[in-house]
Motif scaffolding. Structure first.
Motif, PDB file in Angstrom:
ATOM      1  N   GLU A   1       0.840  -1.187   0.000  1.00  0.00           N
ATOM      2  CA  GLU A   1       0.000   0.000   0.000  1.00  0.00           C
ATOM      3  C   GLU A   1       0.878   1.241   0.000  1.00  0.00           C
ATOM      4  O   GLU A   1       2.052   1.206   0.401  1.00  0.00           O
ATOM      5  CB  GLU A   1      -0.939   0.016   1.207  1.00  0.00           C
ATOM      6  CG  GLU A   1      -0.264   0.090   2.554  1.00  0.00           C
ATOM      7  CD  GLU A   1      -1.260   0.159   3.696  1.00  0.00           C
ATOM      8  OE1 GLU A   1      -2.424   0.536   3.442  1.00  0.00           O
ATOM      9  OE2 GLU A   1      -0.878  -0.160   4.827  1.00  0.00           O
TER      10      GLU A   1
ATOM     11  N   GLU B   1       0.424   5.958  -0.340  1.00  0.00           N
ATOM     12  CA  GLU B   1      -0.444   7.112  -0.460  1.00  0.00           C
ATOM     13  C   GLU B   1      -0.835   7.295  -1.927  1.00  0.00           C
ATOM     14  O   GLU B   1      -0.017   7.094  -2.832  1.00  0.00           O
ATOM     15  CB  GLU B   1       0.266   8.366   0.054  1.00  0.00           C
ATOM     16  CG  GLU B   1       0.602   8.344   1.537  1.00  0.00           C
ATOM     17  CD  GLU B   1      -0.636   8.352   2.406  1.00  0.00           C
ATOM     18  OE1 GLU B   1      -1.681   8.895   1.957  1.00  0.00           O
ATOM     19  OE2 GLU B   1      -0.579   7.805   3.539  1.00  0.00           O
ATOM     20  N   ALA B   2      -2.080   7.678  -2.129  1.00  0.00           N
ATOM     21  CA  ALA B   2      -2.560   7.891  -3.493  1.00  0.00           C
ATOM     22  C   ALA B   2      -1.918   9.125  -4.088  1.00  0.00           C
ATOM     23  O   ALA B   2      -1.766  10.152  -3.424  1.00  0.00           O
ATOM     24  CB  ALA B   2      -4.078   8.029  -3.497  1.00  0.00           C
TER      25      ALA B   2
ATOM     26  N   GLN C   1      -3.381   9.192 -10.089  1.00  0.00           N
ATOM     27  CA  GLN C   1      -3.762   7.796  -9.893  1.00  0.00           C
ATOM     28  C   GLN C   1      -4.726   7.296 -10.984  1.00  0.00           C
ATOM     29  O   GLN C   1      -4.727   6.113 -11.330  1.00  0.00           O
ATOM     30  CB  GLN C   1      -4.391   7.607  -8.514  1.00  0.00           C
ATOM     31  CG  GLN C   1      -5.685   8.382  -8.301  1.00  0.00           C
ATOM     32  CD  GLN C   1      -6.286   8.123  -6.919  1.00  0.00           C
ATOM     33  OE1 GLN C   1      -5.720   7.345  -6.153  1.00  0.00           O
ATOM     34  NE2 GLN C   1      -7.389   8.771  -6.619  1.00  0.00           N
ATOM     35  N   ASP C   2      -5.565   8.233 -11.550  1.00  0.00           N
ATOM     36  CA  ASP C   2      -6.452   7.795 -12.632  1.00  0.00           C
ATOM     37  C   ASP C   2      -5.654   7.344 -13.849  1.00  0.00           C
ATOM     38  O   ASP C   2      -5.979   6.329 -14.479  1.00  0.00           O
ATOM     39  CB  ASP C   2      -7.396   8.936 -13.017  1.00  0.00           C
ATOM     40  CG  ASP C   2      -8.418   9.223 -11.919  1.00  0.00           C
ATOM     41  OD1 ASP C   2      -8.652   8.317 -11.095  1.00  0.00           O
ATOM     42  OD2 ASP C   2      -8.962  10.334 -11.889  1.00  0.00           O
TER      43      ASP C   2
ATOM     44  N   ASN D   1     -12.389   0.540  -8.344  1.00  0.00           N
ATOM     45  CA  ASN D   1     -11.463  -0.517  -7.936  1.00  0.00           C
ATOM     46  C   ASN D   1     -11.339  -1.538  -9.066  1.00  0.00           C
ATOM     47  O   ASN D   1     -12.179  -1.604  -9.969  1.00  0.00           O
ATOM     48  CB  ASN D   1     -11.937  -1.192  -6.656  1.00  0.00           C
ATOM     49  CG  ASN D   1     -12.061  -0.201  -5.518  1.00  0.00           C
ATOM     50  OD1 ASN D   1     -11.177   0.637  -5.312  1.00  0.00           O
ATOM     51  ND2 ASN D   1     -13.162  -0.269  -4.767  1.00  0.00           N
TER      52      ASN D   1
ATOM     53  N   GLN E   1      -7.094  -1.406  -5.173  1.00  0.00           N
ATOM     54  CA  GLN E   1      -8.236  -0.739  -4.528  1.00  0.00           C
ATOM     55  C   GLN E   1      -7.798   0.602  -3.937  1.00  0.00           C
ATOM     56  O   GLN E   1      -6.725   0.718  -3.342  1.00  0.00           O
ATOM     57  CB  GLN E   1      -8.792  -1.650  -3.421  1.00  0.00           C
ATOM     58  CG  GLN E   1     -10.125  -1.213  -2.867  1.00  0.00           C
ATOM     59  CD  GLN E   1     -10.799  -2.349  -2.108  1.00  0.00           C
ATOM     60  OE1 GLN E   1     -10.933  -3.454  -2.634  1.00  0.00           O
ATOM     61  NE2 GLN E   1     -11.210  -2.077  -0.890  1.00  0.00           N
ATOM     62  N   ARG E   2      -8.653   1.630  -4.101  1.00  0.00           N
ATOM     63  CA  ARG E   2      -8.394   2.962  -3.558  1.00  0.00           C
ATOM     64  C   ARG E   2      -9.387   3.242  -2.441  1.00  0.00           C
ATOM     65  O   ARG E   2     -10.604   3.097  -2.628  1.00  0.00           O
ATOM     66  CB  ARG E   2      -8.522   4.006  -4.665  1.00  0.00           C
ATOM     67  CG  ARG E   2      -7.466   3.893  -5.742  1.00  0.00           C
ATOM     68  CD  ARG E   2      -7.683   4.854  -6.872  1.00  0.00           C
ATOM     69  NE  ARG E   2      -8.796   4.449  -7.740  1.00  0.00           N
ATOM     70  CZ  ARG E   2      -9.084   5.036  -8.897  1.00  0.00           C
ATOM     71  NH1 ARG E   2      -8.344   6.041  -9.334  1.00  0.00           N
ATOM     72  NH2 ARG E   2     -10.098   4.627  -9.621  1.00  0.00           N
ATOM     73  N   LYS E   3      -8.815   3.651  -1.288  1.00  0.00           N
ATOM     74  CA  LYS E   3      -9.702   3.917  -0.146  1.00  0.00           C
ATOM     75  C   LYS E   3      -8.983   4.814   0.848  1.00  0.00           C
ATOM     76  O   LYS E   3      -7.825   4.556   1.191  1.00  0.00           O
ATOM     77  CB  LYS E   3     -10.102   2.600   0.522  1.00  0.00           C
ATOM     78  CG  LYS E   3     -11.182   2.766   1.588  1.00  0.00           C
ATOM     79  CD  LYS E   3     -11.633   1.398   2.104  1.00  0.00           C
ATOM     80  CE  LYS E   3     -12.750   1.559   3.119  1.00  0.00           C
ATOM     81  NZ  LYS E   3     -13.204   0.244   3.654  1.00  0.00           N
TER      82      LYS E   3
ATOM     83  N   LYS F   1      -5.541   6.133   0.082  1.00  0.00           N
ATOM     84  CA  LYS F   1      -4.476   5.145  -0.096  1.00  0.00           C
ATOM     85  C   LYS F   1      -4.799   4.239  -1.267  1.00  0.00           C
ATOM     86  O   LYS F   1      -5.964   4.022  -1.615  1.00  0.00           O
ATOM     87  CB  LYS F   1      -4.289   4.302   1.162  1.00  0.00           C
ATOM     88  CG  LYS F   1      -3.720   5.066   2.355  1.00  0.00           C
ATOM     89  CD  LYS F   1      -3.470   4.107   3.518  1.00  0.00           C
ATOM     90  CE  LYS F   1      -2.830   4.843   4.687  1.00  0.00           C
ATOM     91  NZ  LYS F   1      -2.548   3.933   5.818  1.00  0.00           N
ATOM     92  N   VAL F   2      -3.751   3.724  -1.847  1.00  0.00           N
ATOM     93  CA  VAL F   2      -3.879   2.706  -2.892  1.00  0.00           C
ATOM     94  C   VAL F   2      -3.334   1.401  -2.342  1.00  0.00           C
ATOM     95  O   VAL F   2      -2.176   1.343  -1.908  1.00  0.00           O
ATOM     96  CB  VAL F   2      -3.121   3.103  -4.172  1.00  0.00           C
ATOM     97  CG1 VAL F   2      -3.212   1.984  -5.211  1.00  0.00           C
ATOM     98  CG2 VAL F   2      -3.680   4.383  -4.749  1.00  0.00           C
TER      99      VAL F   2
ATOM    100  N   LEU G   1       2.397   2.278  -9.238  1.00  0.00           N
ATOM    101  CA  LEU G   1       1.576   1.721  -8.161  1.00  0.00           C
ATOM    102  C   LEU G   1       2.481   1.074  -7.125  1.00  0.00           C
ATOM    103  O   LEU G   1       3.612   0.671  -7.430  1.00  0.00           O
ATOM    104  CB  LEU G   1       0.597   0.695  -8.729  1.00  0.00           C
ATOM    105  CG  LEU G   1      -0.541   1.251  -9.589  1.00  0.00           C
ATOM    106  CD1 LEU G   1      -1.336   0.107 -10.217  1.00  0.00           C
ATOM    107  CD2 LEU G   1      -1.471   2.131  -8.763  1.00  0.00           C
TER     108      LEU G   1
END
Length: 561
Positions: free
Chosen positions: A169, A171-172, A176-177, A200, A502-504, A507-508, A534
């Motif tokens: 994991e 930080e986003a 990120q897109d 996701n 998964q992004r939440k 965080k990635v 990533l």
């Protein structure tokens, strides 16, 4: 058993480890999630009350299946200690053969029924138990596994991802897109199937490999069914017939419909003068057979015939039967496998008496067929000869009684009783002259006889040995074996790989799971991270192993300062 409700609202059967919807661990069993069968509950872990449940649970156990296989291997090995009854020489009595050939061990082998091991009811029961075990164990695992893989969601609980063996994991980032779009293209190039949900990503490939073991089981079950079908009438035949030259024998397994006539049997030897075969002939110590052949005619019963009428046989075709060149008809094949040369076929006898004019005894000449002897002979001059006892292969048993080893005339002995003219064989008070006749044997058994039976001639004949084989189970066995190999290849050369991105909460997270070949999965994710930015992953099982080793060292030597 009470069902377990997850915080996501999904109700799971009792015994479920991972929620069937979000994947959250419902039972905390350590740092890594138990992904065996996707953490779903199996029937054997859920129902344990009724007799059906107990039978199901018993046969679903892998240990029980292994023990059944061990029992089958052990009992099958017993069947190879001595020949099975179908493979002992034709005409042998199994009650006598095993004890004579193998002593006390052979007698015990026969008494325990091992001479017909593979057709015994308890051996069939073991095979059936193995089949039941394969079916129940497969259903107990394959059905819930199929449901779990079919309905798996893209978005999984955070705890599910963190408890995967491969996890990372970070930080986003702002881009990120773009990273996700690039990641999707890379995964597609690697032939992953993609699913998206709420931003996701789930990438999966090789799911079909998970069914390899169950395809194996299907192949084994079909193979076992084919093996058991051999004991159903008409499905399998493996018999033996001996046909003497010039004679006709019924072919076993055809219900008396087909016959075989041995027109001629011959063998061909390698040329003893040929240097190419000199070494082989020297090792053999005798001439070496190059080939042996039966020139045969297949005949079929043309009519049922009325009572008392002779069976009429119709010639179907001629065929030269050689090794690997069988005569085949109606699904039955006759293979050339053995032969006997110069077997005794018949004896010709004359009667002698010095006090009787020779012209009177000239008529007392008779022939005895050693394979089907006529028991009574009557002559125009009043003489009568009766066969009291016939021993085709004469021996003296342990009780010092005369008997025959088998029905093959290798050492024939005949007990004759001669009745001169005027003596009625049917009169209880009349007595004939009794003699024991055989090769180089002529003994008078009731004192000195007036008449002597002399062997005037004998005939020899060659005999061919043919295996009669029919196997309707072979397609079933081939299908079972082919399916088994498909499952073996399917499960051995491919593996199931999944990658969750998964992004939440800013965080990635990226996690992966493989049923084997973790190195390939980690290489795919590392390549993905390198190309897209990533987060890379770590193998948490290696970290756990290093942590456990460190704790073990501390326990032995004290904490490190």
């Amino acid at each position: 058993m009470e069902k377990v409700k997850c915080e996501c609202g999904h109700v799971n059967p009792y015994g479920t480890y991972l929620c069937g919807s979000c994947g959250k661990p419902l039972i905390d069993e350590g740092k890594l999630a138990n992904m065996r069968y996707e953490g779903v509950a199996r029937r054997s872990q859920t129902y344990k009350k009724s007799i059906v449940d107990k039978v199901w649970n018993f046969f679903s156990s892998v240990k029980v299946g292994i023990w059944i296989i061990v029992l089958l291997l052990v009992t099958s090995s017993f069947g190879t200690l001595f020949p099975q009854e179908m493979y002992i020489p034709p005409g042998e009595d199994p009650t006598v053969y095993y004890s004579q050939e193998y002593g006390v061990a052979g007698q015990i082998y026969y008494q325990l029924g091992f001479h017909n091991l593979y057709s015994s009811w308890w051996y069939m029961l073991l095979i059936a138990a193995l089949g039941v075990s394969l079916v129940i164990a497969s259903l107990d695992r394959a059905v819930p596994l199929y449901k779990a893989l079919k309905k798996q969601r893209v978005t999984r609980h955070e705890a599910f991802l963190k408890k995967q063996r491969v996890f990372g994991e970070a930080e986003a980032s702002v881009s990120q897109d773009d990273q996700f779009e690039q990641a999707k293209q890379i995964l597609k190039d690697k032939r992953y199937k993609l699913k998206e949900e709420n931003g996701n990503l789930l990438a999966e490939k090789g799911r079909f490999s998970r069914w390899g073991p169950y395809v194996n089981h299907v192949g084994l079950i079909i193979f076992l069914i084919g093996g058991m079908l051999r004991f159903f009438p008409g499905m399998y035949l493996d018999d033996y017939i001996w046909v003497r030259e010039g004679e006709t024998e019924v072919i076993r397994g055809t219900d008396g419909e087909y016959f075989l006539r041995n027109n001629e049997f011959f063998i061909e030897l390698y040329d003893e003068e040929d240097e190419m075969f000199a070494d082989a002939i020297a090792r053999q110590g005798s001439p070496v057979v190059q080939t042996f052949q039966t020139s045969a005619t297949l005949l079929k019963r043309s009519n049922e015939g009325a009572l008392g009428s002779e069976t009429e046989l119709e010639e179907i075709r001629d065929h030269d039967i050689r090794v690997n060149e069988p005569l085949t008809f109606e699904g039955i094949s006759l293979y050339q496998v053995d032969y006997r040369l110069n077997e005794l076929s018949s004896f010709t006898f004359t009667l002698e008496n010095e006090d009787v004019a020779p012209e009177i005894l000239e008529e007392v000449v008779f022939e005895v067929d050693l394979n089907d002897p006529q028991m009574f002979y009557e002559f125009d001059n009043g003489y009568q000869v009766e066969i009291i006892e016939y021993f085709p292969n004469f021996i003296i048993d342990d009780n010092r009684e005369p008997t025959t080893l088998n029905r093959i005339p290798d050492n024939p002995r005949i007990i004759f009783e001669v009745f001169p003219p005027g003596v009625d064989p049917l009169d209880e008070n009349s007595e004939g002259e009794i003699s024991l006749i055989g090769l180089q044997v002529n003994e008078e058994l009731n004192g000195e006889n007036d008449h002597t039976i002399r062997m005037a001639d004998f005939e020899l004949v060659d005999v061919t040995g043919l295996t009669v084989r029919r196997d309707h189970t072979l397609p079933v066995l081939i299908a079972g074996g082919a399916i088994f190999m498909v499952g073996l290849i399917q499960g051995s050369y491919w593996h199931h790989r999944r990658i969750w991105v998964q992004r939440k909460n800013g965080k990635v997270m990226i996690a992966g799971h493989a049923n084997k070949n973790w190195h390939a999965l980690k290489n795919d994710i590392s390549f993905l991270s390198e190309k897209t930015g990533l987060p890379d992953v770590v193998d948490q099982s290696e970290e756990k192993e290093a942590h456990d080793n460190k704790e073990e060292v501390n326990d032995q030597h004290g904490p490190t300062k």
